[in-house]
Write an enzyme that holds these catalytic residues in place. Structure first.
Site, PDB file in Angstrom:
ATOM      1  N   HIS A  71       0.848  -1.086  -0.114  1.00  0.00           N
ATOM      2  CA  HIS A  71       0.066   0.033  -0.103  1.00  0.00           C
ATOM      3  C   HIS A  71       0.968   1.017  -0.048  1.00  0.00           C
ATOM      4  O   HIS A  71       1.316   1.475   0.988  1.00  0.00           O
ATOM      5  CB  HIS A  71      -0.942  -0.192   1.266  1.00  0.00           C
ATOM      6  CG  HIS A  71      -1.847   1.056   1.264  1.00  0.00           C
ATOM      7  ND1 HIS A  71      -2.658   1.481   2.344  1.00  0.00           N
ATOM      8  CD2 HIS A  71      -2.043   1.938   0.489  1.00  0.00           C
ATOM      9  CE1 HIS A  71      -3.353   2.187   2.154  1.00  0.00           C
ATOM     10  NE2 HIS A  71      -3.139   2.874   1.236  1.00  0.00           N
ATOM     11  N   ASP A 128       0.288  -4.462   4.457  1.00  0.00           N
ATOM     12  CA  ASP A 128      -0.863  -4.605   5.049  1.00  0.00           C
ATOM     13  C   ASP A 128      -0.953  -6.272   5.049  1.00  0.00           C
ATOM     14  O   ASP A 128      -1.414  -6.913   4.072  1.00  0.00           O
ATOM     15  CB  ASP A 128      -2.063  -3.910   4.584  1.00  0.00           C
ATOM     16  CG  ASP A 128      -2.180  -2.665   4.867  1.00  0.00           C
ATOM     17  OD1 ASP A 128      -2.212  -2.309   6.184  1.00  0.00           O
ATOM     18  OD2 ASP A 128      -2.232  -1.681   3.796  1.00  0.00           O
ATOM     19  N   HIS A 174       3.940   0.909   2.857  1.00  0.00           N
ATOM     20  CA  HIS A 174       3.750  -0.336   3.911  1.00  0.00           C
ATOM     21  C   HIS A 174       3.147  -1.418   3.412  1.00  0.00           C
ATOM     22  O   HIS A 174       2.534  -1.341   2.272  1.00  0.00           O
ATOM     23  CB  HIS A 174       3.017   0.346   5.155  1.00  0.00           C
ATOM     24  CG  HIS A 174       1.783   0.655   4.955  1.00  0.00           C
ATOM     25  ND1 HIS A 174       1.159   1.891   4.655  1.00  0.00           N
ATOM     26  CD2 HIS A 174       0.479  -0.159   5.144  1.00  0.00           C
ATOM     27  CE1 HIS A 174      -0.087   1.850   4.400  1.00  0.00           C
ATOM     28  NE2 HIS A 174      -0.623   0.801   4.679  1.00  0.00           N
ATOM     29  N   LYS A 210      22.634 -28.755 -15.263  1.00  0.00           N
ATOM     30  CA  LYS A 210      23.279 -27.420 -15.334  1.00  0.00           C
ATOM     31  C   LYS A 210      24.404 -27.777 -16.528  1.00  0.00           C
ATOM     32  O   LYS A 210      24.944 -28.495 -16.690  1.00  0.00           O
ATOM     33  CB  LYS A 210      24.277 -27.354 -14.095  1.00  0.00           C
ATOM     34  CG  LYS A 210      24.859 -26.185 -14.029  1.00  0.00           C
ATOM     35  CD  LYS A 210      26.069 -25.969 -13.004  1.00  0.00           C
ATOM     36  CE  LYS A 210      26.770 -24.793 -12.899  1.00  0.00           C
ATOM     37  NZ  LYS A 210      27.583 -24.543 -14.478  1.00  0.00           N
ATOM     38  N   ASP A 259      27.016 -25.568 -18.820  1.00  0.00           N
ATOM     39  CA  ASP A 259      27.953 -24.466 -18.932  1.00  0.00           C
ATOM     40  C   ASP A 259      27.548 -23.257 -19.820  1.00  0.00           C
ATOM     41  O   ASP A 259      27.132 -23.530 -21.075  1.00  0.00           O
ATOM     42  CB  ASP A 259      29.423 -24.929 -19.203  1.00  0.00           C
ATOM     43  CG  ASP A 259      30.058 -25.604 -17.628  1.00  0.00           C
ATOM     44  OD1 ASP A 259      29.493 -25.018 -16.958  1.00  0.00           O
ATOM     45  OD2 ASP A 259      30.732 -26.370 -18.085  1.00  0.00           O
TER      46      ASP A 259
END
Ligand code: MN
Length: 274
Positions: free
Chosen positions: A35, A43, A41, A237, A239
């Site tokens: 908000h 809520d 802030h 993974k 390279d």
């Protein structure tokens, strides 16, 4: 508490916020709205006793169990408020922009019902949100009963090196940032050659989603041993350099780790997407 204070503070012929009522059936939803009022802030609202019990958290939640966040108790809100994203007009209570930053359900850990926790002034629960997960605690302060403390419990969802409010600033509903809400000029939606071709065959182009606000590609990290988790997707993974490319109309953004702009470095690759 009920909704008297909520209704007294608002003029429903001026604000788009819902008037709402106390709900009869029990539920266990939670919502966090970002908000941008006079001060920015978050809520934090937990459903209990037919309303959304609410706390304003100036700094927002932290995934770091060492960071205790101040949570100021505010008036109960209607359950419908959990769906509110928009602009509270100038001159009205809480004037400013609101986005739905996170939502989902919660389950009590201790005590076994939120009503008991509310009475006791301590709620230990598990959040099942899109951004926030795992165990959290809200404790009522001893000096000022309106000052509560909100913090993450150490578990598999805790993280001390990630600022979730910075990494994920966007609305989980519209993808917009809090200051983008209410802008009346939505970006023009172009029909691409592929979409035109799909239409000829009576096929529908895939739906459009809001532009993501990610600037850091996810990188592999070393782990002690392999694990499995239904919330995860696993990939090999490979390279090389990982980069994110987002094409928004005629604008092209390419990012690699550290938010470096790759568009300049690989002009031919960039041109291929234009
Ligand atoms: Mn607020």
């Amino acid at each position: 508490m009920g909704l008297e204070e909520y209704k007294r503070k608002r003029r429903f012929d001026e604000t788009p916020e819902p008037a709402g009522d106390v709900k009869k059936s029990p539920g266990n939803s939670f919502v966090i709205q970002k908000h941008h009022a006079t001060r920015l802030h978050y809520d934090f609202r937990l459903e209990m006793e037919g309303v959304l019990r609410s706390w304003a958290v100036p700094k927002g939640p932290s995934l770091n169990p060492g960071e205790k966040r101040l949570a100021m108790l505010t008036e109960d809100h209607p359950i419908d408020y959990g769906d509110f994203e928009g602009v509270i007009p100038k001159g009205n209570y809480g004037a400013g922009n609101v986005i739905i930053w996170d939502n989902g359900s919660y389950d009590m850990v201790d005590p076994d019902t939120p009503e008991k926790g509310w009475k006791k002034g301590k709620l230990h629960f598990v959040l099942h949100g899109k951004k926030l997960r795992g165990e959290w605690v809200l404790v009522r302060g001893s000096r000022d009963p309106k000052q509560w403390i909100f913090f993450k419990v150490r578990d598999g969802h805790a993280a001390s090196d990630v600022d979730i409010t910075v990494e994920r600033p966007e609305s989980i509903v519209s993808g917009q940032l809090v200051d983008e809400i209410g802008e009346t000029t939505p970006s023009k939606q172009w029909v691409t050659p592929i979409e035109r071709e799909l239409e000829q065959y009576g096929m529908k182009a895939p739906g459009r989603v809001p532009m993501p606000h990610i600037t850091q590609p996810m990188l592999a990290t070393l782990a002690e041993k392999a694990f499995d988790n239904n919330d995860w997707l696993f990939e090999l993974k490979l390279d090389g350099m990982r980069c994110l490319i987002v094409k928004n109309g005629s604008k092209l953004d390419m990012w690699t780790r550290n938010g470096k702009d790759l568009t300049y470095r690989f002009p031919t690759l960039a041109a291929a997407f234009e």
